[in-house]
Design a protein around this motif. Structure first.
Motif, mmCIF file in Angstrom:
data_model
loop_
_atom_site.group_PDB
_atom_site.id
_atom_site.type_symbol
_atom_site.label_atom_id
_atom_site.label_comp_id
_atom_site.label_asym_id
_atom_site.label_seq_id
_atom_site.Cartn_x
_atom_site.Cartn_y
_atom_site.Cartn_z
ATOM 1 N N VAL A 154 0.857 -1.185 0.000
ATOM 2 C CA VAL A 154 0.000 0.000 0.000
ATOM 3 C C VAL A 154 0.889 1.231 0.000
ATOM 4 C CG1 VAL A 154 -1.557 1.407 1.422
ATOM 5 C CG2 VAL A 154 -2.007 -1.030 1.104
ATOM 6 N N THR A 155 0.568 2.194 -0.860
ATOM 7 C CA THR A 155 1.299 3.451 -0.865
ATOM 8 C C THR A 155 0.318 4.609 -0.879
ATOM 9 O OG1 THR A 155 2.898 4.825 -2.063
ATOM 10 C CG2 THR A 155 1.503 3.386 -3.371
ATOM 11 N N LEU A 156 0.640 5.645 -0.147
ATOM 12 C CA LEU A 156 -0.171 6.854 -0.202
ATOM 13 C C LEU A 156 0.053 7.527 -1.549
ATOM 14 C CD1 LEU A 156 0.466 8.268 3.377
ATOM 15 C CD2 LEU A 156 -1.430 6.886 2.579
ATOM 16 N N PHE A 157 -1.004 8.082 -2.098
ATOM 17 C CA PHE A 157 -0.928 8.597 -3.466
ATOM 18 C C PHE A 157 -1.723 9.883 -3.588
ATOM 19 C CE2 PHE A 157 -2.537 8.454 -7.960
ATOM 20 C CZ PHE A 157 -1.321 8.709 -8.563
ATOM 21 N N SER A 215 3.678 9.630 -7.937
ATOM 22 C CA SER A 215 3.616 8.960 -9.243
ATOM 23 C C SER A 215 4.926 8.232 -9.542
ATOM 24 C CB SER A 215 3.325 9.982 -10.347
ATOM 25 O OG SER A 215 2.072 10.595 -10.141
ATOM 26 N N TYR A 216 6.039 8.855 -9.190
ATOM 27 C CA TYR A 216 7.340 8.220 -9.418
ATOM 28 C C TYR A 216 7.484 6.964 -8.573
ATOM 29 C CZ TYR A 216 12.394 7.652 -9.895
ATOM 30 O OH TYR A 216 13.649 7.151 -10.160
ATOM 31 N N LEU A 217 6.949 6.982 -7.358
ATOM 32 C CA LEU A 217 7.006 5.783 -6.525
ATOM 33 C C LEU A 217 6.222 4.637 -7.163
ATOM 34 C CD1 LEU A 217 7.773 4.217 -4.026
ATOM 35 C CD2 LEU A 217 5.898 5.334 -2.797
ATOM 36 N N LEU A 218 5.055 4.929 -7.739
ATOM 37 C CA LEU A 218 4.311 3.877 -8.436
ATOM 38 C C LEU A 218 5.143 3.295 -9.580
ATOM 39 C CD1 LEU A 218 0.631 5.198 -8.670
ATOM 40 C CD2 LEU A 218 1.728 3.859 -6.861
ATOM 41 N N TYR A 219 5.823 4.172 -10.299
ATOM 42 C CA TYR A 219 6.686 3.730 -11.400
ATOM 43 C C TYR A 219 7.789 2.805 -10.889
ATOM 44 C CZ TYR A 219 10.923 4.189 -14.229
ATOM 45 O OH TYR A 219 12.078 3.927 -14.900
ATOM 46 N N ARG A 220 8.428 3.170 -9.774
ATOM 47 C CA ARG A 220 9.522 2.349 -9.256
ATOM 48 C C ARG A 220 9.017 1.009 -8.738
ATOM 49 N NH1 ARG A 220 14.521 5.043 -8.202
ATOM 50 N NH2 ARG A 220 15.186 3.025 -7.380
ATOM 51 N N PHE A 275 7.141 0.182 7.051
ATOM 52 C CA PHE A 275 6.538 1.429 6.608
ATOM 53 C C PHE A 275 7.608 2.511 6.520
ATOM 54 C CE2 PHE A 275 6.238 1.671 11.241
ATOM 55 C CZ PHE A 275 6.636 2.984 11.510
ATOM 56 N N GLY A 276 7.296 3.552 5.767
ATOM 57 C CA GLY A 276 8.217 4.674 5.637
ATOM 58 C C GLY A 276 8.262 5.185 4.220
ATOM 59 N N SER A 277 9.256 6.034 3.976
ATOM 60 C CA SER A 277 9.412 6.660 2.666
ATOM 61 C C SER A 277 10.763 6.305 2.065
ATOM 62 C CB SER A 277 9.320 8.187 2.793
ATOM 63 O OG SER A 277 9.749 8.818 1.602
ATOM 64 N N PRO A 278 10.787 5.789 0.838
ATOM 65 C CA PRO A 278 12.073 5.489 0.196
ATOM 66 C C PRO A 278 12.863 6.743 -0.157
ATOM 67 C CG PRO A 278 10.273 5.144 -1.339
ATOM 68 C CD PRO A 278 9.646 5.404 -0.001
ATOM 69 N N TYR A 279 12.223 7.906 -0.089
ATOM 70 C CA TYR A 279 12.917 9.165 -0.359
ATOM 71 C C TYR A 279 13.728 9.661 0.837
ATOM 72 C CZ TYR A 279 9.988 9.789 -4.550
ATOM 73 O OH TYR A 279 9.364 9.649 -5.765
ATOM 74 N N GLU A 280 13.521 9.079 2.021
ATOM 75 C CA GLU A 280 14.187 9.611 3.217
ATOM 76 C C GLU A 280 15.699 9.587 3.081
ATOM 77 O OE1 GLU A 280 14.495 8.958 8.068
ATOM 78 O OE2 GLU A 280 13.111 7.690 6.884
ATOM 79 N N LEU A 281 16.257 8.456 2.665
ATOM 80 C CA LEU A 281 17.706 8.332 2.523
ATOM 81 C C LEU A 281 18.150 8.253 1.072
ATOM 82 C CD1 LEU A 281 18.629 5.823 5.391
ATOM 83 C CD2 LEU A 281 18.644 8.323 5.418
ATOM 84 N N GLU A 282 17.197 8.308 0.150
ATOM 85 C CA GLU A 282 17.553 8.220 -1.271
ATOM 86 C C GLU A 282 16.727 9.226 -2.074
ATOM 87 O OE1 GLU A 282 18.025 4.787 -4.723
ATOM 88 O OE2 GLU A 282 17.582 4.202 -2.663
#
Length: 405
Positions: free
Chosen positions: A25-28, A35-40, A158-165
């Motif tokens: 599940v991802t917040l959107f 949108s980029y997270l859905l792509y990845r 849970f979390g955000s892949p953008y935090e450290l990347e």
């Protein structure tokens, strides 16, 4: 013991096997980052991705969100949270006078706990072990969403892949274009909108020392339109809750929506301020919040009409504790709940109405009417009454006390 693990980078999505073996599940929001997270996720082969979009009055259209979800084979869940947001989060925020260090009413601090709770419910229903969002280190949303999910006890990753990347804007646009998803490059700033606030940050607004705000970013308070004539507006409260505009009773979400347009048309309700990140650094945020401006001032006027001065002073202290706990991602913590109990006991007595005179850029009171007021309506009559009471109190049972010359 709840088994929680943090997702902090896109590399984590490849190493946390549960992210691929179970539904994700991802917040959107429909914006560039989500949108980029859905792509990845699509690119690494996640077999079942569910995008959760909570409607709390945002501006992205359902059709546009569906177009993006379809492009990457994602199941889109649109959840209407407007009434719940108003009743369970904005109502107590109004009673708590939730203003950040005197500069601006808080907004995303109120929406993130609701979004986290709804996303967690969807994850539980479909058996997802991973719940993602897209906040980065320069956004306070990071600790608010993570804090909410932690306190709620989400049993998984849970979390955000953008935090450290972090991924720069141009790269995201370029990769999405190559993937066949176009039209996400038009915004120069990040916009977060709901029925309580429209907030702008980042991009051309990064630098606090020079941040002219494009007028076309504003919606409720935008200048250049024919200015309305000065008008009076009556705001009614019952037991600390806004209930009426000009004598018409409205559900809270509808009342806020109406006031955003009515008050904003007079150019009232813009805020700017610096807000601290988790490490103490400050970032600039620009807001328009016309309804919040008038509702909080109305609540304070009615409080001063019915509560003792010492009670109000203690409440003002508790308001900052309440606001701090919400701001730091501890909405579901015990200290905010305890503070809210005191605040609501005060709000229970706040019933009445304030009449405002709105004109270009200004709002002035022209009537404060409380149900159980402490105010004096005639100073001369009050003074005579005090003197008479004091004299009567000194009279003996057999007649008046003699006056000694």
């Amino acid at each position: 013991m709840v088994n929680q693990a943090r997702i902090r980078s896109f590399r984590d999505l490849g190493t946390e096997t549960e992210a691929l073996d179970f539904p994700v599940v991802t917040l959107f929001s429909g914006g560039l980052d989500s949108s980029y997270l859905l792509y990845r996720l699509h690119a690494i082969g996640s077999p079942e991705v569910h995008a959760v979009s909570v409607d709390i009055g945002d501006e992205e259209t359902t059709d546009e969100k569906q177009r993006i979800a379809d492009r990457f084979g994602v199941k889109l869940h649109i959840v209407d949270g407007r009434d719940q947001f108003a009743e369970e989060y904005l109502r107590p925020a109004i009673a708590a006078q939730s203003v950040y260090l005197g500069t601006h009413p808080i907004s995303s601090s109120l929406s993130r706990p609701l979004i986290a709770r709804i996303a967690m419910k969807v994850a539980e229903e479909i058996g997802a072990r991973t719940l993602l969002h897209t906040a980065n280190r320069s956004q306070n949303t990071l600790r608010r969403l993570n804090g909410a999910l932690g306190l709620l006890g989400f049993p998984g990753n849970f979390g955000s892949p953008y935090e450290l990347e972090p991924v720069d804007r141009d790269r995201k646009i370029e990769e999405l274009d190559r993937a066949g998803l176009h039209g996400l490059s038009g915004r120069s700033v990040s916009i977060d909108s709901n029925l309580w606030c429209r907030e702008f940050e980042s991009g051309s607004l990064d630098d606090p020392e020079h941040h002219p705000v494009p007028e076309d970013l504003y919606r409720w308070t935008r200048s250049g339109r024919p200015a309305p004539s000065p008008e009076t507006v009556r705001i009614g409260f019952r037991a600390g809750t806004p209930t009426e505009v000009n004598g018409r009773e409205l559900p809270l979400a509808e009342l806020i929506t109406r006031l955003n347009h009515l008050v904003g048309a007079h150019g009232i309700g813009r805020f700017s301020g610096l807000e601290h990140l988790a490490q103490g650094e400050k970032v600039l945020e620009i807001r328009e919040m016309p309804a919040a401006f008038l509702l909080m001032r109305t609540a304070r006027h009615l409080e001063t009409a019915v509560l003792e001065a010492e009670t109000i002073r203690e409440k003002m202290h508790m308001e900052q504790i309440w606001t701090r706990e919400a701001l730091e991602g501890r909405w579901f913590g015990e200290l905010r709940r305890a503070g809210q109990s005191f605040i609501e006991s005060c709000a229970a007595r706040v019933t009445g109405e304030v009449t405002w005179r709105l004109s270009s850029g200004t709002a002035e009171t022209c009537g404060i009417l409380a149900e159980s007021p402490r105010y004096i309506r005639s100073r001369e009559a009050w003074e005579r009454s005090c003197v008479e009471s004091e004299v009567d109190g000194h009279r003996s049972p057999s007649g008046p006390v003699p006056i000694v010359h």
